[in-house]
Scaffold this motif. Structure first.
Motif, PDB file in Angstrom:
ATOM      1  N   LEU A  41     -20.717 -46.464   0.305  1.00  0.00           N
ATOM      2  CA  LEU A  41     -20.784 -45.109   0.864  1.00  0.00           C
ATOM      3  C   LEU A  41     -19.410 -44.444   0.861  1.00  0.00           C
ATOM      4  CD1 LEU A  41     -22.300 -42.844   2.353  1.00  0.00           C
ATOM      5  CD2 LEU A  41     -21.807 -44.050   4.495  1.00  0.00           C
ATOM      6  N   ARG A  42     -18.387 -45.154   1.264  1.00  0.00           N
ATOM      7  CA  ARG A  42     -17.039 -44.579   1.268  1.00  0.00           C
ATOM      8  C   ARG A  42     -16.556 -44.265  -0.149  1.00  0.00           C
ATOM      9  NH1 ARG A  42     -14.633 -48.632   5.941  1.00  0.00           N
ATOM     10  NH2 ARG A  42     -15.277 -47.343   7.719  1.00  0.00           N
ATOM     11  N   ASP A  43     -16.877 -45.143  -1.063  1.00  0.00           N
ATOM     12  CA  ASP A  43     -16.488 -44.885  -2.450  1.00  0.00           C
ATOM     13  C   ASP A  43     -17.233 -43.668  -3.002  1.00  0.00           C
ATOM     14  OD1 ASP A  43     -15.072 -45.796  -4.935  1.00  0.00           O
ATOM     15  OD2 ASP A  43     -17.142 -46.000  -5.645  1.00  0.00           O
ATOM     16  N   ASN A  44     -18.515 -43.538  -2.691  1.00  0.00           N
ATOM     17  CA  ASN A  44     -19.291 -42.376  -3.148  1.00  0.00           C
ATOM     18  C   ASN A  44     -18.762 -41.083  -2.527  1.00  0.00           C
ATOM     19  OD1 ASN A  44     -21.001 -43.872  -4.784  1.00  0.00           O
ATOM     20  ND2 ASN A  44     -22.545 -44.142  -3.166  1.00  0.00           N
ATOM     21  N   LYS A  45     -18.334 -41.158  -1.282  1.00  0.00           N
ATOM     22  CA  LYS A  45     -17.790 -39.944  -0.665  1.00  0.00           C
ATOM     23  C   LYS A  45     -16.536 -39.481  -1.392  1.00  0.00           C
ATOM     24  CE  LYS A  45     -15.882 -37.992   3.530  1.00  0.00           C
ATOM     25  NZ  LYS A  45     -15.331 -38.224   4.887  1.00  0.00           N
ATOM     26  N   ARG A  46     -15.666 -40.402  -1.751  1.00  0.00           N
ATOM     27  CA  ARG A  46     -14.453 -40.033  -2.497  1.00  0.00           C
ATOM     28  C   ARG A  46     -14.813 -39.413  -3.850  1.00  0.00           C
ATOM     29  NH1 ARG A  46     -12.598 -45.027  -0.229  1.00  0.00           N
ATOM     30  NH2 ARG A  46     -13.309 -46.108  -2.115  1.00  0.00           N
ATOM     31  N   LYS A  47     -15.799 -39.970  -4.518  1.00  0.00           N
ATOM     32  CA  LYS A  47     -16.197 -39.446  -5.827  1.00  0.00           C
ATOM     33  C   LYS A  47     -16.881 -38.088  -5.698  1.00  0.00           C
ATOM     34  CE  LYS A  47     -16.650 -43.995  -7.961  1.00  0.00           C
ATOM     35  NZ  LYS A  47     -17.560 -44.995  -8.584  1.00  0.00           N
ATOM     36  N   TYR A  48     -17.731 -37.927  -4.683  1.00  0.00           N
ATOM     37  CA  TYR A  48     -18.382 -36.630  -4.469  1.00  0.00           C
ATOM     38  C   TYR A  48     -17.348 -35.554  -4.141  1.00  0.00           C
ATOM     39  CZ  TYR A  48     -22.724 -39.347  -4.216  1.00  0.00           C
ATOM     40  OH  TYR A  48     -23.768 -40.179  -4.491  1.00  0.00           O
ATOM     41  N   GLN A  49     -16.354 -35.919  -3.356  1.00  0.00           N
ATOM     42  CA  GLN A  49     -15.305 -34.958  -3.021  1.00  0.00           C
ATOM     43  C   GLN A  49     -14.518 -34.566  -4.270  1.00  0.00           C
ATOM     44  OE1 GLN A  49     -14.901 -33.723   0.255  1.00  0.00           O
ATOM     45  NE2 GLN A  49     -13.680 -32.233  -0.915  1.00  0.00           N
ATOM     46  N   HIS A  50     -14.319 -35.515  -5.167  1.00  0.00           N
ATOM     47  CA  HIS A  50     -13.628 -35.201  -6.427  1.00  0.00           C
ATOM     48  C   HIS A  50     -14.466 -34.250  -7.275  1.00  0.00           C
ATOM     49  CE1 HIS A  50     -10.905 -35.666  -9.761  1.00  0.00           C
ATOM     50  NE2 HIS A  50     -11.869 -36.171 -10.553  1.00  0.00           N
ATOM     51  N   VAL A  51     -15.774 -34.449  -7.317  1.00  0.00           N
ATOM     52  CA  VAL A  51     -16.663 -33.551  -8.063  1.00  0.00           C
ATOM     53  C   VAL A  51     -16.627 -32.148  -7.460  1.00  0.00           C
ATOM     54  CG1 VAL A  51     -19.086 -33.070  -8.596  1.00  0.00           C
ATOM     55  CG2 VAL A  51     -18.176 -35.365  -8.912  1.00  0.00           C
ATOM     56  N   ILE A  52     -16.608 -32.065  -6.144  1.00  0.00           N
ATOM     57  CA  ILE A  52     -16.547 -30.757  -5.493  1.00  0.00           C
ATOM     58  C   ILE A  52     -15.251 -30.043  -5.849  1.00  0.00           C
ATOM     59  CG2 ILE A  52     -16.358 -29.635  -3.237  1.00  0.00           C
ATOM     60  CD1 ILE A  52     -18.273 -31.730  -2.147  1.00  0.00           C
ATOM     61  N   ASN A  53     -14.135 -30.767  -5.856  1.00  0.00           N
ATOM     62  CA  ASN A  53     -12.847 -30.149  -6.203  1.00  0.00           C
ATOM     63  C   ASN A  53     -12.859 -29.631  -7.647  1.00  0.00           C
ATOM     64  OD1 ASN A  53     -11.870 -30.787  -3.651  1.00  0.00           O
ATOM     65  ND2 ASN A  53     -10.985 -32.729  -4.323  1.00  0.00           N
ATOM     66  N   LEU A  54     -13.439 -30.402  -8.546  1.00  0.00           N
ATOM     67  CA  LEU A  54     -13.510 -29.950  -9.946  1.00  0.00           C
ATOM     68  C   LEU A  54     -14.437 -28.748 -10.085  1.00  0.00           C
ATOM     69  CD1 LEU A  54     -13.693 -33.385 -11.825  1.00  0.00           C
ATOM     70  CD2 LEU A  54     -11.730 -31.848 -11.617  1.00  0.00           C
TER      71      LEU A  54
END
Length: 375
Positions: free
Chosen positions: A167-180
């Motif tokens: 879950l924590r790893d997915n949150k970091r990746k989702y946040q990266h997608v949002i920034n892009l």
């Protein structure tokens, strides 16, 4: 006998109602008929009816009858002989009064102490809470340091810990997608602005260049169409960003808050477990048994709290996974269809995508919606 008769007569001294000696002729004659001396009015010469102080008539002194004037009221004053019984009664009454006064003072003092305890009870409760918090903080800090130094043991739920890490790893990746996606939206806005300005320039040149009127006109219409489609795509991208951002910052973050509470409950549980293990390894005597029992009670309390928090986190993770799949499935389809329709130049497909996901297109410079439309 003659001496006793003289003493008895000497003790008979009548007085008037105001305490003065009676000066009547008969009294004066009787008083003068006996010899007077230094011992005439001594208490030892008075005639007491009982020589034994223990008799029932003790303390009563005989006095002669008063024969004064009948017009004035009489109030004879008689001297009283000392008595041990009377003295004992006075002593007992004095001691009783002192005892009652002592009890009253003690009651008053005890009442003041109780009132003071009542007034201090909130402060004592706060001090007790601070003491418990300090002990708990010390135990947890010691447990965390021992774990980091590799000296202490920790309770691990392998399956749950793996889900939390994913879950924590997915949150970091989702946040990266949002920034892009936000970067893409910002760049697309700049491209749309440039396209719109370029279309206006082509349109102006089309009017001022008759020989190239059609060529400038085609390019002006193309740039305006691209700008309009870009606004449609921008609305789809912004909706995608808003939905995923809600998933990350609210839904996932709420679950992570529960996870932090679960981890703190785990640290408390391990701290009190370690404390109980250390006490069990020591001697068991009258001094240590109360400490062991108290530690056992605290261990059971924090164990129940840890298990309750672990079950709550497991349920939260299950519902979060279901919600995440549902939200991302919808948003990813929207993003794909909008990007594909835009770069394929399919304006109808792009508009149909917005209608399918109930997205309202906001035209730049358009009028703000009315109050009825917003509500």
């Amino acid at each position: 006998m003659t001496e006793e008769s003289h003493r008895g007569s000497a003790a008979e001294i009548p007085v008037t109602s105001n305490g003065d000696l009676d000066q009547s002729p008969e009294t004066t004659f009787q008083r003068d008929s006996y010899p007077s001396g230094p011992r005439a009015l001594n208490l030892s010469d008075s005639c007491v009816t009982s020589s034994n102080f223990a008799s029932t008539t003790e303390g009563i002194v005989e006095s002669g009858p008063y024969k004064g004037s009948a017009s004035l009221p009489t109030s004879p004053v008689t001297p009283v002989a000392p008595s041990s019984a009377v003295a004992s009664r006075l002593a007992r009454s004095s001691s009783d009064s002192q005892a009652e006064q002592g009890e009253t003072n003690a009651a008053a003092n005890s009442g003041a102490v109780v009132l003071s305890d009542d007034l201090k009870s909130p402060a004592m409760e706060k001090l007790d809470l601070v003491r418990k918090w300090s002990i708990n903080t010390y135990k947890c800090t010691r447990q965390i340091l021992s774990e980091k130094l590799g000296r202490g043991s920790r309770t691990v739920d392998v399956e749950l810990e793996a889900q939390i890490e994913v879950l924590r790893d997915n949150k970091r990746k989702y946040q990266h997608v949002i920034n892009l996606a936000q970067t893409l939206s910002s760049q697309l806005s700049q491209i749309m602005l440039t396209q719109k300005q370029l279309g206006d320039a082509f349109a102006d040149l089309s009017l001022k260049s008759p020989e190239l009127h059609e060529e400038f006109g085609y390019n002006a219409e193309t740039q305006k169409l691209l700008s309009k489609n870009g606004e449609t795509l921008l609305s789809a991208i912004n909706f995608f960003i808003s939905s995923v951002n809600t998933l990350v910052d609210k839904t996932i973050e709420d679950t992570l808050v529960n996870i932090k509470q679960y981890e703190f409950a785990r640290v408390e549980y391990d701290a009190y477990r370690t404390d109980l293990e250390e006490l069990n390894l020591g001697p068991r005597d009258a001094a240590t048994m109360p400490k062991i029992e108290l530690s056992q009670q605290q261990f059971q309390i924090h164990r129940a709290k840890y298990e309750r928090m672990r079950n709550n986190v497991a349920v939260k993770l299950k519902f979060l996974e279901e919600n995440k799949v549902k939200v991302l499935h919808k948003q990813l389809i929207l993003f794909h269809n909008a990007i594909a329709a835009y770069y394929a130049g399919n304006q109808q497909q792009l508009e149909q995508t917005l209608k399918e996901f109930h997205i309202k297109l906001k035209m730049p410079g358009g009028d703000a919606p009315s109050w009825l439309e917003e509500h």
